[in-house]
Design a protein around this motif. Structure first.
Motif, PDB file in Angstrom:
ATOM      1  N   ILE A  70       0.832  -1.198   0.000  1.00  0.00           N
ATOM      2  CA  ILE A  70       0.000   0.000   0.000  1.00  0.00           C
ATOM      3  C   ILE A  70       0.870   1.253   0.000  1.00  0.00           C
ATOM      4  CG2 ILE A  70      -1.661   1.324   1.364  1.00  0.00           C
ATOM      5  CD1 ILE A  70      -2.873  -1.337   2.265  1.00  0.00           C
ATOM      6  N   ARG A  71       1.968   1.221   0.775  1.00  0.00           N
ATOM      7  CA  ARG A  71       2.862   2.380   0.810  1.00  0.00           C
ATOM      8  C   ARG A  71       3.483   2.625  -0.563  1.00  0.00           C
ATOM      9  NH1 ARG A  71       4.867  -0.224   5.636  1.00  0.00           N
ATOM     10  NH2 ARG A  71       3.925   0.699   7.522  1.00  0.00           N
ATOM     11  N   ILE A  72       3.918   1.540  -1.207  1.00  0.00           N
ATOM     12  CA  ILE A  72       4.528   1.679  -2.535  1.00  0.00           C
ATOM     13  C   ILE A  72       3.521   2.270  -3.521  1.00  0.00           C
ATOM     14  CG2 ILE A  72       5.464   0.403  -4.499  1.00  0.00           C
ATOM     15  CD1 ILE A  72       6.691  -1.556  -2.504  1.00  0.00           C
ATOM     16  N   LEU A  73       2.305   1.735  -3.507  1.00  0.00           N
ATOM     17  CA  LEU A  73       1.294   2.213  -4.442  1.00  0.00           C
ATOM     18  C   LEU A  73       0.907   3.662  -4.167  1.00  0.00           C
ATOM     19  CD1 LEU A  73      -1.030  -0.929  -4.611  1.00  0.00           C
ATOM     20  CD2 LEU A  73       0.713  -0.206  -6.251  1.00  0.00           C
ATOM     21  N   THR A  74       1.031   4.084  -2.922  1.00  0.00           N
ATOM     22  CA  THR A  74       0.702   5.468  -2.586  1.00  0.00           C
ATOM     23  C   THR A  74       1.777   6.433  -3.058  1.00  0.00           C
ATOM     24  OG1 THR A  74      -0.499   4.682  -0.624  1.00  0.00           O
ATOM     25  CG2 THR A  74       0.099   7.025  -0.695  1.00  0.00           C
ATOM     26  N   VAL A  75       3.042   6.003  -3.004  1.00  0.00           N
ATOM     27  CA  VAL A  75       4.168   6.894  -3.322  1.00  0.00           C
ATOM     28  C   VAL A  75       4.424   6.976  -4.823  1.00  0.00           C
ATOM     29  CG1 VAL A  75       6.656   7.194  -3.044  1.00  0.00           C
ATOM     30  CG2 VAL A  75       5.255   6.570  -1.074  1.00  0.00           C
ATOM     31  N   LEU A  76       4.248   5.866  -5.552  1.00  0.00           N
ATOM     32  CA  LEU A  76       4.650   5.817  -6.961  1.00  0.00           C
ATOM     33  C   LEU A  76       3.989   6.888  -7.837  1.00  0.00           C
ATOM     34  CD1 LEU A  76       5.040   2.002  -7.770  1.00  0.00           C
ATOM     35  CD2 LEU A  76       6.800   3.758  -7.669  1.00  0.00           C
ATOM     36  N   PRO A  77       2.687   7.162  -7.710  1.00  0.00           N
ATOM     37  CA  PRO A  77       2.109   8.235  -8.550  1.00  0.00           C
ATOM     38  C   PRO A  77       2.772   9.592  -8.317  1.00  0.00           C
ATOM     39  CG  PRO A  77       0.378   6.892  -7.606  1.00  0.00           C
ATOM     40  CD  PRO A  77       1.638   6.473  -6.940  1.00  0.00           C
ATOM     41  N   TYR A  78       3.131   9.872  -7.072  1.00  0.00           N
ATOM     42  CA  TYR A  78       3.797  11.141  -6.783  1.00  0.00           C
ATOM     43  C   TYR A  78       5.211  11.159  -7.364  1.00  0.00           C
ATOM     44  CZ  TYR A  78      -0.073  11.883  -3.569  1.00  0.00           C
ATOM     45  OH  TYR A  78      -1.327  12.046  -3.031  1.00  0.00           O
ATOM     46  N   LEU A  79       5.898  10.004  -7.336  1.00  0.00           N
ATOM     47  CA  LEU A  79       7.226   9.929  -7.948  1.00  0.00           C
ATOM     48  C   LEU A  79       7.137  10.125  -9.463  1.00  0.00           C
ATOM     49  CD1 LEU A  79       8.969   6.968  -6.037  1.00  0.00           C
ATOM     50  CD2 LEU A  79       9.453   9.419  -5.861  1.00  0.00           C
ATOM     51  N   SER A  80       6.109   9.547 -10.082  1.00  0.00           N
ATOM     52  CA  SER A  80       5.919   9.723 -11.534  1.00  0.00           C
ATOM     53  C   SER A  80       5.692  11.190 -11.877  1.00  0.00           C
ATOM     54  CB  SER A  80       4.738   8.879 -12.020  1.00  0.00           C
ATOM     55  OG  SER A  80       4.998   7.498 -11.858  1.00  0.00           O
ATOM     56  N   ALA A  81       4.818  11.841 -11.109  1.00  0.00           N
ATOM     57  CA  ALA A  81       4.565  13.262 -11.348  1.00  0.00           C
ATOM     58  C   ALA A  81       5.816  14.091 -11.116  1.00  0.00           C
ATOM     59  CB  ALA A  81       3.428  13.748 -10.445  1.00  0.00           C
ATOM     60  N   LEU A  82       6.598  13.707 -10.104  1.00  0.00           N
ATOM     61  CA  LEU A  82       7.839  14.429  -9.821  1.00  0.00           C
ATOM     62  C   LEU A  82       8.824  14.294 -10.970  1.00  0.00           C
ATOM     63  CD1 LEU A  82       9.456  16.074  -7.731  1.00  0.00           C
ATOM     64  CD2 LEU A  82      10.315  13.879  -6.833  1.00  0.00           C
ATOM     65  N   CYS A  83       8.901  13.103 -11.573  1.00  0.00           N
ATOM     66  CA  CYS A  83       9.811  12.893 -12.710  1.00  0.00           C
ATOM     67  C   CYS A  83       9.432  13.808 -13.883  1.00  0.00           C
ATOM     68  CB  CYS A  83       9.773  11.430 -13.152  1.00  0.00           C
ATOM     69  SG  CYS A  83      10.638  10.302 -12.042  1.00  0.00           S
ATOM     70  N   VAL A  84       8.127  13.937 -14.146  1.00  0.00           N
ATOM     71  CA  VAL A  84       7.681  14.790 -15.249  1.00  0.00           C
ATOM     72  C   VAL A  84       8.024  16.249 -14.966  1.00  0.00           C
ATOM     73  CG1 VAL A  84       5.676  15.601 -16.546  1.00  0.00           C
ATOM     74  CG2 VAL A  84       5.843  13.196 -15.880  1.00  0.00           C
ATOM     75  N   VAL A  85       7.733  16.703 -13.746  1.00  0.00           N
ATOM     76  CA  VAL A  85       7.992  18.099 -13.393  1.00  0.00           C
ATOM     77  C   VAL A  85       9.489  18.398 -13.431  1.00  0.00           C
ATOM     78  CG1 VAL A  85       7.824  19.807 -11.547  1.00  0.00           C
ATOM     79  CG2 VAL A  85       5.889  18.299 -12.033  1.00  0.00           C
ATOM     80  N   VAL A  86      10.292  17.504 -12.866  1.00  0.00           N
ATOM     81  CA  VAL A  86      11.746  17.724 -12.858  1.00  0.00           C
ATOM     82  C   VAL A  86      12.307  17.675 -14.270  1.00  0.00           C
ATOM     83  CG1 VAL A  86      13.949  16.800 -12.056  1.00  0.00           C
ATOM     84  CG2 VAL A  86      12.002  16.880 -10.504  1.00  0.00           C
ATOM     85  N   GLY A  87      11.788  16.766 -15.103  1.00  0.00           N
ATOM     86  CA  GLY A  87      12.271  16.677 -16.480  1.00  0.00           C
ATOM     87  C   GLY A  87      12.022  17.949 -17.268  1.00  0.00           C
ATOM     88  N   ILE A  88      10.814  18.507 -17.142  1.00  0.00           N
ATOM     89  CA  ILE A  88      10.494  19.749 -17.851  1.00  0.00           C
ATOM     90  C   ILE A  88      11.293  20.921 -17.265  1.00  0.00           C
ATOM     91  CG2 ILE A  88       8.647  21.384 -18.379  1.00  0.00           C
ATOM     92  CD1 ILE A  88       6.723  19.030 -18.435  1.00  0.00           C
TER      93      ILE A  88
END
Length: 608
Positions: A11-29
Motif C-alpha cells: 500500500i505504501r509503494i502504491l501510494t508513493v509511486l504516482p507522486y514519484l511519476s509526477a515528480l519525474c515529469v515536473v523535474v524533467g520539464i
C-alpha cells in the motif's frame, strides 16, 4: 503478521509511486527550462585544431565580381528554360572553366505527386590530392520557398572558375547544381554512395570523386546585398552535423568578415534567457519533426557533415563578402586531416556562441521516460491486490507461490497491447500512400474515428474479460502499455532527443489515467482532455505553428518517407498512437460498463 506487513508495504509503494511519476515529469520539464542559463550551457569552441578557421587569406573579388554579375544575368535568363536547356548552359560554364562535368536525371513519386528534374555537377580535381577525399559546394536551382536561387547558382559557377586557378587544394571540390532543394540533392547523394538502385527513376552518376568530408549548400536568391547569414544545420531524423562545422561557419563569418550569423530564424538574438530558450525550442521542434530542411539535410545520414547558408535582410554585405566567406570555409575544410570527429554530434544550440551537449540535456527526456516505467511498476504490484488470490490472502486463506504465478494471467493483456500497436500500421500505411487531394478529408475522418474507436474497443474487451478479473486485466493492459512506451522513449532519446521528449510530454497524462473508480462525469472530462492530447491533434497543432494546412504537413511527411527515409511517422503511429489509444480504451471502459454490470462485478468479487 507477515501477510499484514507485506500488504502494508504494498500500500505504501502504491501510494508513493504516482507522486514519484509526477515528480519525474515536473523535474524533467524544469531541467529543460534551466538549460539556457549561463551556468548550465557552455561556450562553443573549435575542437579540431587542423581546421584553422579564417587563417588563410582570401582574394575573391575584383574581376571575379564582374564575372559574377555576368553569370547572374545569364542564370536569370534561364528562369523559364527547360531542365535540358538549363543543364546544358550550366554544364558549358563548368566545362569552360576546365572542369569535368556530369549530369543526372531523377524521378520520385510520393503522395500521388511526381518530383523529377536533372542535376548537373562538376569536379575540380585537387592538384595536391589523389581523389580519395572531396568537399561539396551546392546550390539548388529553386530553394524551399520555390524561388529561383539566382545569386546562389551564379556564385557557385563563379567560384568554380575562381578556385580552379589555385594549386592549394588537397581535396577535390564538387560543384553541384540541383533542380530543387530536396529531391535533387537526395538523388545525387544516393547515387554517389550507390544507394539508388531501389529506385529505378534515379540515374547513376557518370563521374565520382572520393569520400565526401563536408558540404555547404548556398541559398542566395537575390544575388544582391544582405545583412546576415542564416546557418541551417538540422538533418533528417534529427541527425546533426559535427558541431565543429557549425562553429567554423559562425566564427569565419563573424570574426573575419563581419557577417552576423543567426540560427533557427532568430533574426534579432540578444543572448537573453528568453532568446536562448526560443532558439533551443525551435531547434528541438525541427529536430523532433525529423524532416529535411534543405539540401544539406540529405548528406548527414551518410555521415557527411553539411550546412545550408542562407542570406537574410538588406545590409552592406554583398557577393564579394559571401564569396570570400565560402573561400575561407573551403580552405578550412581543405586543412582537415581526417573526418570530423573531435567535436559533438549530439547537442542543442541556443545561440551562435552557446550550446549544451548530450550529457547535460539527456536526463530531461530520461526522467519523463522513467515516469512511465514507475507507473508500470505500480500497476504490476497493484494487479496482485485486485486478484482473487489477493482477496483470499486478505481473508486468511493460504495460497502457494505457484498459485500466485498462475492467477496473474499475462496472455490476454500482452495480446491486447501488441494488437493495439499493430493497429498503428493502418494510419502509417494510409497517410504514406494516399494522394495529396485526399489528405484533408481522410484526416478529418481519422479524428472522428479517434473519438469513437476507444468505445468500440472497450465494448469488445468487456465481452472477452470475465467480470471477476476485469479490473486486474485492465491494470495489466495499462502496465504493459506504459512499460513499452517507457522502453521505446528511453531508446529513442539517444537517437532523436527532441522527438522522444515531445512524445513523452504529450503522453505524460497516460500514467495518471484511472483504471477504476471516478464517476462518469469525471471520466468523460478526462476523455475529452485525452482527445486534445492525441497525435492527430498534435499534427493539427504543428500545422498551426507553421501556418500551413494539415494537407501540407502530411504531404511533406509522405515525401520524407518515400524520398528522404524519414521515420518520424513510425514513432508517431506505432508507439505514441497505440499508447494513447490504450489510455482512451481504459477511460471509455468506465463509460461503457453500465451501473448494473459494475455492481454485479463488485458483488462477484466480494463472493470470492
Amino acid at each position: 503478521m507477515g501477510l499484514l506487513s507485506g500488504r502494508l508495504s504494498t500500500i505504501r509503494i502504491l501510494t508513493v509511486l504516482p507522486y514519484l511519476s509526477a515528480l519525474c515529469v515536473v523535474v524533467g520539464i524544469t531541467w529543460l527550462l534551466l538549460l539556457p542559463l549561463e551556468s548550465n550551457s557552455r561556450r562553443t569552441y573549435i575542437s579540431e585544431n587542423a581546421l584553422l578557421p579564417g587563417q588563410a587569406s582570401t582574394y575573391f573579388g575584383g574581376s571575379e565580381q564582374n564575372i559574377f554579375w555576368a553569370y547572374r544575368h545569364e542564370v536569370a535568363d534561364l528562369a523559364n528554360a527547360t531542365d535540358a536547356k538549363r543543364v546544358e548552359v550550366l554544364g558549358n560554364i563548368f566545362a569552360a572553366a576546365g572542369l569535368k562535368v556530369g549530369r543526372q536525371k531523377y524521378t520520385y513519386t510520393a503522395s500521388g505527386q511526381t518530383y523529377s528534374g536533372e542535376n548537373v555537377y562538376a569536379i575540380l580535381q585537387a592538384p595536391r590530392g589523389d581523389a580519395t577525399e572531396a568537399t561539396v559546394l551546392s546550390a539548388p536551382w529553386k530553394n524551399l520557398d520555390d524561388i529561383q536561387n539566382t545569386g546562389g547558382v551564379a556564385l557557385v559557377t563563379t567560384l568554380a572558375r575562381y578556385l580552379k586557378r589555385w594549386s592549394v587544394w588537397s581535396k577535390d571540390i564538387i560543384f553541384l547544381i540541383t533542380s530543387d532543394s530536396l529531391a535533387g540533392p537526395q538523388a545525387w547523394v544516393d547515387a554517389y554512395h550507390d544507394q539508388h538502385t531501389a529506385n529505378p527513376g534515379v540515374e547513376s552518376l557518370p563521374l565520382k570523386s572520393g569520400a565526401i568530408q563536408g558540404a555547404i549548400v548556398l541559398d542566395y536568391p537575390s544575388g544582391g546585398n544582405f545583412e546576415s547569414i542564416h546557418i541551417v544545420y538540422d538533418g533528417v531524423n534529427g541527425q546533426l552535423p559535427n558541431l565543429d562545422l557549425v562553429n567554423t561557419a559562425g566564427n569565419v563569418a563573424l570574426h573575419h568578415f563581419g557577417i552576423r550569423p543567426t540560427l533557427q530564424e532568430m533574426w534579432d538574438h540578444n543572448d537573453s534567457y528568453k532568446d536562448r530558450l526560443r532558439t533551443m525550442l525551435r531547434g528541438m521542434v525541427n529536430q523532433g519533426l525529423g524532416h529535411a530542411r534543405g539540401g544539406h539535410s540529405v548528406f548527414v545520414p551518410y555521415h557527411v557533415d553539411a550546412v545550408t547558408v542562407q542570406v537574410h535582410g538588406d545590409g552592406w554585405h554583398n557577393e564579394v563578402s559571401l564569396g570570400r566567406f565560402l573561400e575561407s570555409m573551403f580552405r578550412s575544410l581543405n586543412n582537415l586531416l581526417e573526418h570530423f570527429h573531435q567535436s559533438f554530434f549530439f547537442y542543442l544550440l541556443m545561440a551562435q556562441k552557446r550550446f549544451v551537449s548530450i550529457g547535460t540535456y539527456l536526463p530531461s527526456a530520461m526522467l519523463i521516460a522513467v515516469n512511465f516505467t514507475l507507473g508500470a511498476i505500480g500497476l504490476w504490484v497493484d494487479s496482485l491486490s485486485s486478484s482473487p488470490l489477493a482477496t483470499a490472502s486478505s481473508t486468511g486463506k493460504s495460497t502457494s507461490p505457484t498459485t500466485a504465478a498462475i492467477e496473474r494471467d499475462l496472455c490476454f493483456p500482452l495480446t491486447t497491447v501488441l494488437t493495439l500497436h499493430f493497429l498503428g500500421i493502418l494510419p502509417l500505411t494510409l497517410f504514406n500512400h494516399l494522394p495529396t487531394r485526399l489528405f484533408t478529408p481522410t484526416f478529418s475522418a481519422f479524428l472522428f474515428i479517434n473519438l469513437v474507436l476507444p468505445f468500440l474497443l472497450s465494448s469488445t474487451l468487456t465481452h472477452f474479460i470475465p467480470a471477476a478479473t476485469r479490473e486486474r486485466q485492465l491494470k495489466l493492459i495499462k502496465c504493459f502499455s506504459l512499460l513499452f512506451l517507457g522502453m521505446a522513449l528511453s531508446a529513442l532519446a539517444t537517437l532523436n532527443f527532441s522527438l522522444a521528449l515531445g512524445v513523452g510530454v504529450g503522453s505524460a497524462a497516460l500514467t495518471f489515467i484511472p483504471v477504476e473508480g471516478k464517476g462518469k462525469i469525471v471520466r468523460g472530462l478526462l476523455y475529452m482532455v485525452l482527445q486534445c492530447l492525441s497525435p492527430g491533434m498534435a499534427l493539427a497543432g504543428i500545422a498551426y505553428y507553421w501556418e500551413v494546412g494539415v494537407e501540407e504537413v502530411l504531404r511533406e511527411a509522405s515525401f520524407g518517407w518515400w524520398v528522404s527515409g524519414m521515420w518520424t511517422q513510425v514513432v508517431v503511429w506505432c508507439v505514441w498512437w497505440p499508447a494513447w489509444l490504450c489510455g482512451g480504451v481504459l477511460l471509455a471502459e468506465g463509460l461503457v460498463v453500465g451501473r448494473g454490470e459494475r455492481k454485479a462485478q463488485e458483488d462477484e468479487k466480494k463472493k470470492q
